[in-house]
Design a protein around this motif. Structure first.
Motif, PDB file in Angstrom:
ATOM      1  N   UNK A 140      31.424  32.930  -8.174  1.00 51.05           N
ATOM      2  CA  UNK A 140      31.589  34.179  -7.440  1.00 51.05           C
ATOM      3  C   UNK A 140      32.581  35.100  -8.127  1.00 51.05           C
ATOM      4  N   UNK A 141      32.529  36.379  -7.809  1.00 49.90           N
ATOM      5  CA  UNK A 141      33.467  37.322  -8.422  1.00 49.90           C
ATOM      6  C   UNK A 141      34.895  37.065  -7.959  1.00 49.90           C
ATOM      7  N   UNK A 142      35.828  37.421  -8.799  1.00 48.74           N
ATOM      8  CA  UNK A 142      37.235  37.259  -8.447  1.00 48.74           C
ATOM      9  C   UNK A 142      37.692  38.439  -7.596  1.00 48.74           C
ATOM     10  N   UNK A 143      38.588  38.154  -6.643  1.00 42.32           N
ATOM     11  CA  UNK A 143      39.009  39.189  -5.689  1.00 42.32           C
ATOM     12  C   UNK A 143      39.759  40.325  -6.365  1.00 42.32           C
ATOM     13  N   UNK A 144      40.735  40.028  -7.190  1.00 42.74           N
ATOM     14  CA  UNK A 144      41.582  41.078  -7.755  1.00 42.74           C
ATOM     15  C   UNK A 144      40.869  41.904  -8.823  1.00 42.74           C
TER      16      UNK A 144
ATOM     17  N   UNK B 152      36.098  45.286  -3.499  1.00 37.62           N
ATOM     18  CA  UNK B 152      34.928  45.640  -2.705  1.00 37.62           C
ATOM     19  C   UNK B 152      33.717  44.802  -3.090  1.00 37.62           C
ATOM     20  N   UNK B 153      33.568  44.549  -4.373  1.00 37.40           N
ATOM     21  CA  UNK B 153      32.468  43.702  -4.831  1.00 37.40           C
ATOM     22  C   UNK B 153      32.625  42.283  -4.301  1.00 37.40           C
ATOM     23  N   UNK B 154      33.857  41.798  -4.289  1.00 32.89           N
ATOM     24  CA  UNK B 154      34.112  40.456  -3.759  1.00 32.89           C
ATOM     25  C   UNK B 154      33.809  40.398  -2.264  1.00 32.89           C
TER      26      UNK B 154
END
Length: 77
Positions: free
Chosen positions: A5-9, A13-15
């Motif tokens: 999954x994408x990383x938050x930082x 918004x994508x996360x």
């Protein structure tokens, strides 16, 4: 094999979009948990604007009458 999954930082918004699709229970529990402190600061002013008045507090003791007590008659045992 699924990609991680994408990383938050890197893209918040994508996360958030990813977590809403892939892990909705965690995402919406965090949304509801974040709404609690927000409601703490927004609901009381909104109620005042709508005309809500606080009720009088319930008395915790019986009010003691002012003045002398009357002597009772006719209740002899």
């Amino acid at each position: 094999m699924s990609s991680p999954g994408p990383r938050f930082w890197a893209g918040p918004l994508r996360y958030l979009r990813w977590s809403a699709r892939e892990r909705p229970a965690y995402f919406y529990s965090c949304v509801i948990g974040a709404a609690g402190p927000l409601a703490l600061f927004t609901v009381p002013p909104a109620l005042r604007l709508l005309g809500h008045e606080r009720i009088a507090e319930i008395p915790m003791t019986y009010p003691v009458p002012t003045g002398p007590r009357k002597q009772l008659t006719g209740y002899d045992d």
